[in-house]
Design a protein around this motif. Structure first.
Motif, PDB file in Angstrom:
ATOM      1  N   ARG A 216       0.794  -8.488  -7.819  1.00  0.00           N
ATOM      2  CA  ARG A 216      -0.047  -9.278  -8.533  1.00  0.00           C
ATOM      3  C   ARG A 216       0.597 -10.524  -9.085  1.00  0.00           C
ATOM      4  N   TYR A 219      -0.989 -12.315  -5.747  1.00  0.00           N
ATOM      5  CA  TYR A 219      -2.581 -12.283  -5.218  1.00  0.00           C
ATOM      6  C   TYR A 219      -3.495 -12.889  -5.981  1.00  0.00           C
ATOM      7  N   PRO A 221      -7.575 -13.279  -6.412  1.00  0.00           N
ATOM      8  CA  PRO A 221      -8.722 -12.588  -5.770  1.00  0.00           C
ATOM      9  C   PRO A 221      -9.823 -13.484  -5.267  1.00  0.00           C
ATOM     10  N   HIS A 227      -8.855 -12.159   1.196  1.00  0.00           N
ATOM     11  CA  HIS A 227      -9.460 -10.763   1.622  1.00  0.00           C
ATOM     12  C   HIS A 227      -8.579 -10.009   2.731  1.00  0.00           C
ATOM     13  N   ARG A 230      -5.733  -7.597   1.185  1.00  0.00           N
ATOM     14  CA  ARG A 230      -6.148  -6.492   0.362  1.00  0.00           C
ATOM     15  C   ARG A 230      -7.657  -5.677   0.770  1.00  0.00           C
ATOM     16  N   ASN A 231      -7.215  -4.210   0.948  1.00  0.00           N
ATOM     17  CA  ASN A 231      -8.562  -3.612   1.197  1.00  0.00           C
ATOM     18  C   ASN A 231      -9.465  -4.183   2.226  1.00  0.00           C
ATOM     19  N   ASP A 240     -16.860  -4.792  -2.174  1.00  0.00           N
ATOM     20  CA  ASP A 240     -15.877  -5.598  -2.994  1.00  0.00           C
ATOM     21  C   ASP A 240     -14.446  -4.851  -2.980  1.00  0.00           C
ATOM     22  N   LYS A 241     -13.601  -5.965  -2.135  1.00  0.00           N
ATOM     23  CA  LYS A 241     -12.170  -5.481  -2.043  1.00  0.00           C
ATOM     24  C   LYS A 241     -11.291  -5.247  -3.297  1.00  0.00           C
ATOM     25  N   ASP A 242     -11.777  -5.666  -4.449  1.00  0.00           N
ATOM     26  CA  ASP A 242     -11.231  -5.625  -5.865  1.00  0.00           C
ATOM     27  C   ASP A 242     -11.632  -4.588  -6.799  1.00  0.00           C
ATOM     28  N   ASP A 244     -12.273  -1.064  -8.289  1.00  0.00           N
ATOM     29  CA  ASP A 244     -11.176  -0.031  -8.953  1.00  0.00           C
ATOM     30  C   ASP A 244     -11.505   1.215  -8.063  1.00  0.00           C
ATOM     31  N   TRP A 315      -1.372  -0.190  -2.836  1.00  0.00           N
ATOM     32  CA  TRP A 315      -2.164  -1.794  -3.051  1.00  0.00           C
ATOM     33  C   TRP A 315      -3.524  -1.702  -2.525  1.00  0.00           C
ATOM     34  N   ASN A 316      -3.633  -0.878  -1.446  1.00  0.00           N
ATOM     35  CA  ASN A 316      -4.956  -0.871  -0.527  1.00  0.00           C
ATOM     36  C   ASN A 316      -5.472   0.467  -1.017  1.00  0.00           C
TER      37      ASN A 316
END
Length: 438
Positions: A216, A219, A221, A227, A230-231, A240-242, A244, A315-316
């Motif tokens: 963080r 990174y 978003p 992208h 992350r995920n 949505d990659k962010d 929860d 993280w992912n």
């Protein structure tokens, strides 16, 4: 002002343009400087026109591709006089090509099958993805018109099921492939970090380790190309990659994806995945033979550390939930197929791959990018690296195997071009990369 005039005159001389010298004594330095600047602007305009002309030339050349195959048949008919098959090969296919999952190898399988059976592919307009990372739209398909007929869509996209369904309805075969999240993150970081600006400020030699220790701190978003780090799999699937990972909506998303895709393959069990795909599509085992493509050469492979793997999975978190869910569905399908039957067919597929490697590949395996002799078999490389390996074709290949060897060895870009894809953007970019040796 005299210094500015000297600089201007020097630039014009370097460019091979004559300096403007007035025969009138009353012409001052100011006017001469303006004239020099005007000539520099004139040269810049001509250079811009030249670049645009080159750009348009590449575009025009790219339009002169071989025509697309004509077939849009849904089912294969058994040849006259032969016993009907227990099932009919499926020809209308939607493969969601998720980044860094071994999907280029699978695309080669689909391109070979499509070429053999004259299937029509929905290709992107100008590149190898459908305007990624924007969600897929029909307008991203090269030459699309309402009522257009396509058998296969298989290039990178951000999945948009409503739009994809207008091209290939969901009763067709939808399938995709996932990869263990820590392994995928490392591969994505290695490949894409140079085009993710927030990684440029990460100190030290091991940027990935530094990033994972304090993600963080770096990174963003909404950062350009963020992208990729992350995920990425969850993002490619259209979400949505962010989000929860503990969000209660996630379970519903996983169930919806399970209902959308007839098969979700796993990179770590690639051969088992191809056997399941062969069964789903009613193909032959020979149809899914392969050589690994777009894979890193041995000198560029990652040696994982348990601490970094755990940090990457954390993280992912969305990709970890996604992979865990479809790992369970995958093995349920294997159980349904039969474990003993699966073991036998995987062994046969590996034997077939080994036989073809012996027939086709000089040295039997992957070599460093710099060692690939034929341009037709040189894979696309990431920014600033030559990490993707390739193959050298044997000099003497028996006639019955020559075409198949060439097809199995051909990288993604070259095969798409052969099949009629308009890759003018990639050609232009490759031209300039070669020009500056990047």
């Amino acid at each position: 002002m005299r210094r500015g005039l000297v600089v201007c005159d020097s630039l014009l001389m370097l460019l091979g343009l004559p300096c403007v010298v007035s025969s009138r004594a009353e012409m001052g330095l100011h006017v001469r400087t303006l004239l020099c600047r005007w000539r520099l602007m004139h040269f810049a305009l001509l250079a811009a026109i030249f670049l645009v002309t080159v750009f348009m030339l590449f575009y025009s050349i790219s339009q002169a591709q071989s025509p697309l195959p004509k077939s849009c048949s849904i089912r294969a008919e058994a040849p006259t006089g032969q016993t009907a098959l227990p099932c009919s090969p499926r020809w209308e296919l939607m493969f969601l090509k998720i980044h860094k999952t071994g999907s280029s190898t699978l695309l080669n399988v689909l391109l070979r099958y499509g070429e053999k059976h004259q299937l029509r592919f929905a290709f992107p307009d100008g590149g190898n993805d459908f305007n990624y990372p924007a969600p897929f739209q029909l307008t991203h398909v090269s030459g699309y018109r309402p009522g257009s007929c396509y058998n296969v869509i298989a290039n990178h996209m951000r999945f948009n099921p409503a739009e994809v369904g207008r091209l290939l309805p969901r009763e067709r075969a939808y399938f995709t492939i996932l990869r263990e999240p820590a392994s995928l993150f490392e591969s994505s970081f290695s490949y894409y970090a140079p085009i993710v600006p927030f990684t440029w400020s990460i100190p030290g030699q091991d940027k990935m380790a530094a990033f994972l220790r304090h993600p963080r701190a770096y990174y963003d978003p909404i950062a350009l190309n963020g992208h990729y780090l992350r995920n990425l799999q969850f993002f490619d699937l259209g979400y949505d990659k962010d989000m929860d990972p503990a969000d209660p909506r996630l379970e519903g998303i996983l169930q919806k994806l399970e209902g959308t895709f007839s098969l979700v393959m796993l990179t770590e069990y690639f051969d088992e995945s191809l056997v399941l795909l062969k069964d789903l599509l009613c193909w032959e085992l020979e149809d899914v033979m392969y050589f690994p493509l777009n894979a890193r050469a041995p000198s560029h492979l990652w040696r994982p550390l348990p601490e970094l793997e755990a940090q990457a999975r954390a993280w992912n978190g969305l990709d970890s939930r996604l992979y865990a869910h479809f790992n369970r569905t995958f093995w349920r399908k294997v159980d349904s197929y039969g474990r003993r039957r699966m073991t036998w067919e995987v062994a046969e597929l590996r034997w077939l791959n080994g036989q073809m490697a012996g027939v086709c590949i000089e040295g039997g395996g992957l070599v460093e990018a710099s060692q690939v002799r034929e341009r037709a078999f040189r894979p696309w490389q990431p920014m600033g690296k030559r990490s993707i390996g390739g193959y050298n074709r044997k000099a003497a290949i028996e006639e019955p195997y020559r075409a198949l060897c060439e097809a199995m060895l051909t990288p993604e870009m070259q095969y798409m071009s052969k099949m009629g894809s308009n890759l003018w953007k990639m050609r232009l970019w490759a031209y300039f990369r070669d020009l500056i040796n990047w």
